[in-house]
Design a protein around this motif. Structure first.
Motif, short mmCIF file in Angstrom:
data_model
loop_
_atom_site.label_atom_id
_atom_site.label_comp_id
_atom_site.label_asym_id
_atom_site.label_seq_id
_atom_site.Cartn_x
_atom_site.Cartn_y
_atom_site.Cartn_z
N GLY A 167 40.86 -18.18 -71.03
CA GLY A 167 39.80 -17.42 -71.48
C GLY A 167 39.44 -18.87 -72.51
N GLU A 168 40.01 -19.64 -72.52
CA GLU A 168 38.96 -20.45 -73.24
C GLU A 168 38.97 -21.79 -72.01
OE1 GLU A 168 42.34 -22.96 -75.30
OE2 GLU A 168 43.06 -21.76 -76.55
N ILE A 169 39.13 -21.15 -70.95
CA ILE A 169 38.29 -22.35 -70.02
C ILE A 169 37.50 -21.92 -69.51
CG2 ILE A 169 38.41 -22.75 -66.88
CD1 ILE A 169 41.62 -23.93 -67.96
N ARG A 170 36.88 -20.45 -69.14
CA ARG A 170 35.83 -19.61 -69.82
C ARG A 170 34.88 -19.24 -70.55
NH1 ARG A 170 39.56 -15.79 -66.85
NH2 ARG A 170 39.76 -14.50 -68.63
N SER A 171 35.08 -19.66 -71.98
CA SER A 171 34.43 -19.32 -73.04
C SER A 171 34.10 -21.34 -72.44
CB SER A 171 34.71 -20.13 -74.32
OG SER A 171 36.09 -18.75 -74.68
N TYR A 172 34.44 -22.13 -72.46
CA TYR A 172 33.78 -23.45 -72.26
C TYR A 172 32.85 -23.39 -71.59
CZ TYR A 172 33.19 -28.79 -71.33
OH TYR A 172 33.02 -30.22 -70.83
N VAL A 173 33.46 -22.75 -70.27
CA VAL A 173 32.57 -23.23 -68.71
C VAL A 173 30.98 -22.65 -69.21
CG1 VAL A 173 31.77 -22.51 -66.14
CG2 VAL A 173 34.28 -23.74 -66.92
N HIS A 174 30.81 -21.15 -70.37
CA HIS A 174 30.13 -20.19 -70.41
C HIS A 174 29.00 -21.32 -71.67
CE1 HIS A 174 27.70 -17.04 -71.46
NE2 HIS A 174 28.54 -16.11 -71.12
N SER A 175 29.77 -22.13 -72.46
CA SER A 175 29.07 -22.40 -73.35
C SER A 175 28.03 -24.06 -73.04
CB SER A 175 30.26 -23.63 -74.57
OG SER A 175 30.88 -24.09 -73.58
N LEU A 176 28.35 -24.46 -71.57
CA LEU A 176 28.01 -25.59 -70.92
C LEU A 176 26.47 -25.45 -70.51
CD1 LEU A 176 30.37 -26.96 -67.84
CD2 LEU A 176 29.77 -28.17 -70.27
N PRO A 177 25.51 -26.27 -70.67
CA PRO A 177 23.86 -25.28 -69.84
C PRO A 177 23.90 -24.84 -68.93
CG PRO A 177 24.10 -27.54 -70.81
CD PRO A 177 25.38 -27.18 -70.53
N GLU A 178 23.23 -24.06 -68.42
CA GLU A 178 23.09 -23.49 -67.33
C GLU A 178 23.32 -23.83 -65.62
OE1 GLU A 178 20.61 -19.54 -64.78
OE2 GLU A 178 20.20 -20.17 -66.62
N ALA A 236 32.45 -12.73 -62.67
CA ALA A 236 31.38 -14.01 -62.90
C ALA A 236 30.81 -14.50 -64.27
CB ALA A 236 30.66 -14.11 -61.86
N TYR A 237 30.27 -13.09 -65.00
CA TYR A 237 30.03 -13.24 -65.74
C TYR A 237 30.58 -13.99 -66.91
CZ TYR A 237 32.07 -9.01 -67.19
OH TYR A 237 33.20 -8.20 -67.85
N LEU A 238 31.87 -13.93 -67.43
CA LEU A 238 32.33 -14.96 -68.27
C LEU A 238 32.76 -15.73 -68.33
CD1 LEU A 238 35.98 -12.24 -68.31
CD2 LEU A 238 34.19 -12.66 -69.65
N CYS A 239 31.69 -16.48 -67.47
CA CYS A 239 31.70 -17.55 -66.95
C CYS A 239 30.17 -17.99 -66.99
CB CYS A 239 32.10 -18.33 -65.79
SG CYS A 239 34.15 -18.92 -65.71
N GLY A 240 30.03 -16.85 -67.59
CA GLY A 240 27.94 -17.43 -66.87
C GLY A 240 27.15 -17.70 -65.51
N ILE A 241 28.64 -17.37 -64.79
CA ILE A 241 28.01 -17.27 -63.35
C ILE A 241 27.45 -15.98 -62.42
CG2 ILE A 241 28.47 -19.52 -62.55
CD1 ILE A 241 30.76 -18.53 -61.54
N THR A 242 26.32 -16.13 -61.32
CA THR A 242 26.23 -14.96 -60.66
C THR A 242 27.39 -14.23 -59.92
OG1 THR A 242 25.19 -15.70 -59.08
CG2 THR A 242 23.66 -15.50 -61.09
N PRO A 243 27.31 -13.14 -59.94
CA PRO A 243 28.51 -12.81 -58.34
C PRO A 243 27.93 -13.74 -57.23
CG PRO A 243 27.48 -11.19 -59.66
CD PRO A 243 26.87 -12.04 -60.19
#
Length: 233
Positions: free
Chosen positions: A118-129, A156-163
């Motif tokens: 979960g922490e890893i996904r949050s970090y990736v999601h916080s990165l610029p698109e 996929a959406y948990l990391c801010g990426i598309t399917p």
């Protein structure tokens, strides 16, 4: 068969062309064996028609028309057999491609659970698109299973990426971790493409072997059948 070159037959049917395909090596040779076998039979088969044409000329009881018809009879028989071999090789290789595609698209089930994920996904999601894909790609290249599992082992959406991005990353992961299957897939697809390109040449090559266009052979056969009716009691 490298030393057995028949200059009467197109090199497009020579079985050694299969060995030049992308991904061909000891790991993929068995997968492409059916393709190589079909090409070998086609190469030899067309050569047999050329041989038959020359042999027909030595028959003192046959005129030119009889020679053409007899040669065409053999060509027709071999063409039917070879077309089936090409179809069989295509069907078998298609199944191989489908199986390898499934293997290289398996989801990473159960890899994206736990607090760390979960922490890893949050970090990736916080990165610029524009940086998220690159970050995950670097993790794949580095063999960072924890990061990869967290990013593509869950929604996929948990990391801010598309399917679609996740599917692409999943394929990259499988190709990285299973290079043998990836190479076999390249070879199998190349084999299918080669079959599709070369199989249609069979009819043209057989016509060259017979030494007469199909229309002329049809006319000769029709004339022969008409003449033979006169001898039916």
């Amino acid at each position: 068969m490298s030393d057995n070159i028949d200059t009467r037959v197109t090199p497009s049917f020579h079985p050694d062309t299969v060995q030049a395909l992308d991904g061909y090596d000891d790991d993929s040779a068995s997968i492409l064996a059916g393709v190589q076998s079909a090409f070998t039979e086609a190469y030899i088969g067309v050569g047999r028609v050329h041989d038959a044409r020359e042999a027909a000329k030595t028959n003192p009881t046959w005129n030119e028309a009889q020679q053409v018809i007899a040669t065409q009879d053999l060509a027709d028989k071999l063409t039917t057999q070879l077309a089936k071999r090409f179809d069989s090789a295509t069907a078998n290789l298609t199944r191989v491609v489908e199986g390898l595609e499934r293997d290289l698209s398996q989801p990473l089930e159960g890899r994206g659970v736990g607090a760390m994920s979960g922490e890893i996904r949050s970090y990736v999601h916080s990165l610029p698109e524009g940086q998220r894909m690159g970050f995950i790609q670097k993790a794949i290249e580095a063999g960072d299973e924890r990061t990869v599992g967290a990013c593509i082992g869950g929604p996929a959406y948990l990391c801010g990426i598309t399917p679609e991005m996740q599917t692409m990353l999943l394929r990259l992961y499988h190709e990285k971790t299973n290079p043998r299957a990836a190479k076999q897939l390249r070879a199998a697809k190349a084999g299918l493409e080669l079959l599709g390109e070369r199989a249609p040449l069979l009819f043209k090559e057989m016509e060259k072997g017979v030494g007469a266009p199909a229309t002329k052979v049809q006319q000769l056969r029709a004339a022969k059948a008409k003449a033979e009716k006169s001898f039916i009691a």
